[in-house]
Design a protein around this motif. Structure first.
Motif, PDB file in Angstrom:
ATOM      1  N   PRO A  13      39.310  -5.250  28.978  1.00  0.00           N
ATOM      2  CA  PRO A  13      38.140  -6.102  28.704  1.00  0.00           C
ATOM      3  C   PRO A  13      37.792  -6.948  29.919  1.00  0.00           C
ATOM      4  O   PRO A  13      38.686  -7.357  30.667  1.00  0.00           O
ATOM      5  CB  PRO A  13      38.624  -6.985  27.544  1.00  0.00           C
ATOM      6  N   GLU A  14      36.520  -7.207  30.094  1.00  0.00           N
ATOM      7  CA  GLU A  14      36.083  -8.020  31.232  1.00  0.00           C
ATOM      8  C   GLU A  14      35.086  -9.067  30.740  1.00  0.00           C
ATOM      9  O   GLU A  14      34.239  -8.791  29.888  1.00  0.00           O
ATOM     10  CB  GLU A  14      35.429  -7.127  32.295  1.00  0.00           C
ATOM     11  N   LEU A  15      35.203 -10.255  31.309  1.00  0.00           N
ATOM     12  CA  LEU A  15      34.344 -11.370  30.890  1.00  0.00           C
ATOM     13  C   LEU A  15      32.905 -11.155  31.354  1.00  0.00           C
ATOM     14  O   LEU A  15      32.650 -10.365  32.265  1.00  0.00           O
ATOM     15  CB  LEU A  15      34.841 -12.666  31.510  1.00  0.00           C
ATOM     16  N   ALA A  16      32.000 -11.913  30.760  1.00  0.00           N
ATOM     17  CA  ALA A  16      30.596 -11.910  31.175  1.00  0.00           C
ATOM     18  C   ALA A  16      30.488 -12.087  32.681  1.00  0.00           C
ATOM     19  O   ALA A  16      31.196 -12.933  33.260  1.00  0.00           O
ATOM     20  CB  ALA A  16      29.847 -13.040  30.470  1.00  0.00           C
ATOM     21  N   ILE A  47      28.175  -5.231  26.921  1.00  0.00           N
ATOM     22  CA  ILE A  47      29.423  -4.613  27.393  1.00  0.00           C
ATOM     23  C   ILE A  47      30.558  -5.598  27.679  1.00  0.00           C
ATOM     24  O   ILE A  47      31.660  -5.185  28.005  1.00  0.00           O
ATOM     25  CB  ILE A  47      29.150  -3.771  28.666  1.00  0.00           C
ATOM     26  N   ASP A  48      30.303  -6.906  27.563  1.00  0.00           N
ATOM     27  CA  ASP A  48      31.310  -7.891  27.995  1.00  0.00           C
ATOM     28  C   ASP A  48      32.289  -8.269  26.882  1.00  0.00           C
ATOM     29  O   ASP A  48      32.054  -8.017  25.700  1.00  0.00           O
ATOM     30  CB  ASP A  48      30.630  -9.148  28.562  1.00  0.00           C
ATOM     31  N   ALA A  49      33.385  -8.907  27.282  1.00  0.00           N
ATOM     32  CA  ALA A  49      34.429  -9.322  26.327  1.00  0.00           C
ATOM     33  C   ALA A  49      34.586 -10.841  26.356  1.00  0.00           C
ATOM     34  O   ALA A  49      33.787 -11.552  26.973  1.00  0.00           O
ATOM     35  CB  ALA A  49      35.737  -8.628  26.681  1.00  0.00           C
ATOM     36  N   ALA A  93      27.077  -9.586  30.384  1.00  0.00           N
ATOM     37  CA  ALA A  93      26.920 -11.027  30.145  1.00  0.00           C
ATOM     38  C   ALA A  93      26.058 -11.390  28.935  1.00  0.00           C
ATOM     39  O   ALA A  93      25.115 -12.164  29.039  1.00  0.00           O
ATOM     40  CB  ALA A  93      26.345 -11.683  31.407  1.00  0.00           C
ATOM     41  N   GLU A  94      26.409 -10.805  27.792  1.00  0.00           N
ATOM     42  CA  GLU A  94      25.716 -11.227  26.570  1.00  0.00           C
ATOM     43  C   GLU A  94      26.289 -12.533  26.052  1.00  0.00           C
ATOM     44  O   GLU A  94      25.564 -13.381  25.555  1.00  0.00           O
ATOM     45  CB  GLU A  94      25.827 -10.138  25.488  1.00  0.00           C
ATOM     46  N   LEU A 109      42.200 -11.921  27.837  1.00  0.00           N
ATOM     47  CA  LEU A 109      40.867 -11.377  27.539  1.00  0.00           C
ATOM     48  C   LEU A 109      40.980 -10.330  26.434  1.00  0.00           C
ATOM     49  O   LEU A 109      41.934  -9.557  26.416  1.00  0.00           O
ATOM     50  CB  LEU A 109      40.250 -10.718  28.786  1.00  0.00           C
ATOM     51  N   ARG A 110      39.970 -10.329  25.564  1.00  0.00           N
ATOM     52  CA  ARG A 110      39.970  -9.324  24.493  1.00  0.00           C
ATOM     53  C   ARG A 110      38.550  -8.986  24.068  1.00  0.00           C
ATOM     54  O   ARG A 110      37.650  -9.807  24.179  1.00  0.00           O
ATOM     55  CB  ARG A 110      40.737  -9.854  23.268  1.00  0.00           C
TER      56      ARG A 110
END
Ligand SMILES: [Zn+2]
Ligand SMILES: [Zn+2]
Length: 433
Positions: free
Chosen positions: A60-63, A112-114, A170-171, A132-133
């Motif tokens: 998972p990757e952050l915004a 697509i972000d986590a 980045a939602e 992160l998840r």
């Protein structure tokens, strides 16, 4: 999806009753042969899609940091032979399926972000990125969109027009949609309609939405007043005025979230109590700054036009009160990215999915879900008419509840199959009109 903090506590886990879909209008005869092909293709790739979802889930990757995720997406889209654009508004990716036949232009958007979360994962394909998840389901959203791209590409010879697959970064911080638009997205794609989904805690395979706003409008209001020696009475007057805007009684069933999905008064009933409401958060803050007093409160309303009206009413009430000379201004200082579905497209798409896959899979909403949810898909909808769907992913018997942002967020992966089928078919039907 962004949630008002208190929503995370919401227990929204009641299994949906199947309800008659009178909102869906008259049944049209749909040629089901192409949709059988959709389902065959989806079945063929389902196992590979589950693998993709689990891979995304593990990384998972952050915004604004979705480097690996966007690379995975671009590689997949390129392997399908689509025209692929990368680095749009950050790590945004767009895949374009051109049939080279005249026809409609339809966009499908996915996020697509986590998120950050230190709670242990509920699955055995654990996140390898510490802290992160994917607890908002965007790994599943991404996988469904990739599956749709593959299924529709496999049926390209039967299609007309163009399908755009927008993978938005980045939602969670509401940056990505704006960033993609500001980066010129709509200069190289020109969709006539745009669609998206979000995982929701209904039973797996149920889709749901409503025309206009499926979520309540949620805004923070600030009233600015002149500070005077009699400020206490002025503050009390303002607080009372704000609290009186609420039209739901304190003992109403409205406040019990278990009623949201009640067959008689819940969101799926024409007699829903989650309609025509205005609520006011009782936590009103008062701040004195020099010669001024600032009073802030959060309001929500079912109708997307209601709070603008409420703001005007507040102004008028002050101007007609004994405090008219102390009133300076009132404005919204906070608002959600309000998802606003096109009325005709909502009805047409729910009808199409219902005709192809059955009424039991479609739950139209008659009221708006209370509190402060939003999705920056709203910014695309301001440019292009579209619909935002909720897709159920819970399996209550197995204890899987797909409540976004909850620490125990889980999904029944069969929702990938349902999502690819429903929305590939939906796009096929839209391309015809
Ligand atoms: Zn979210
Ligand atoms: Zn989300």
């Amino acid at each position: 999806m962004i949630l008002n903090k208190k929503l995370v506590k919401v227990v929204f886990v009641i299994q949906l009753a199947f309800l008659p879909c009178s909102i869906l209008g008259q049944n049209k005869i749909v040629d089901t042969s192409i949709h059988k092909l959709v389902q065959e293709q989806t079945n063929l790739i389902f196992d590979s899609l589950v693998k993709i979802r689990r891979d995304l889930h593990m990384y998972p990757e952050l915004a604004e940091q979705e480097k690996r995720t966007s690379k995975t997406i671009a590689l997949y889209l390129k392997s399908l032979g689509l025209e692929v654009h990368t680095h749009i508004g950050g790590y945004g990716v767009v895949g374009i399926l051109r049939t080279n036949k005249k026809g409609k232009r339809i966009a499908w958007r996915t996020d697509i972000d986590a998120l950050e979360s230190n709670h242990p994962d509920v699955v055995n394909f654990l996140s390898k990125n510490k802290g992160l998840r994917h607890i908002c389901g965007h790994d599943v959203h991404t996988t469904i969109a990739l599956g749709m791209a593959k299924v529709l590409t496999s049926l390209k010879d039967s299609l007309t027009g163009t399908v755009y697959f927008i993978f938005q970064p980045a939602e969670e911080n509401w940056v990505g949609a704006k960033a993609m638009i500001d980066d010129g997205l709509l200069n190289f794609i020109d969709p006539e309609e745009i669609y998206a989904l979000h995982i929701a805690p209904m039973s797996e395979g149920i889709i749901s939405t409503k025309s206009r706003n499926p979520y309540a409008d949620y805004k923070g209001i600030e009233i600015t007043l002149k500070n005077t020696e009699e400020k206490d009475t002025l503050i009390n007057y303002t607080k009372e005025l704000l609290l009186n805007l609420q039209n739901i009684a304190a003992d109403s069933k409205f406040w019990d979230n278990r009623n949201l999905l009640d067959p008689n008064i819940g969101l799926g009933s024409p007699n829903t109590i989650f309609k025509d409401y205005v609520t006011v958060n009782p936590k009103i803050t008062v701040k004195e700054t020099g010669n001024e007093i600032s009073i802030k409160a959060y309001l929500s309303a079912e109708k997307d036009t209601q709070l603008e009206l409420t703001l005007r009413q507040i102004k008028e009430k002050f101007q007609n009160s004994e405090y008219a000379t102390q009133y300076i201004d009132s404005k919204f200082y906070y608002e959600t990215a309000l998802v606003l579905n096109d009325e005709k497209l909502t009805s047409a798409t729910l009808s199409a999915i219902s005709d192809i896959y059955g009424n039991e899979n479609v739950l139209p909403l008659y009221g708006a879900i209370p509190d402060g949810r939003g999705d920056d898909f709203a910014f695309f909808q301001r440019e292009i008419p579209g619909v935002y769907f909720l897709l159920g992913a819970s399996d209550f018997e197995k204890g899987i509840v797909s409540m976004p942002h909850s620490p125990s967020f889980g999904v029944d992966e069969n929702c990938i199959k349902s999502g690819v089928n429903f929305f590939s078919s939906m796009i096929l039907e839209r391309l015809k009109y």
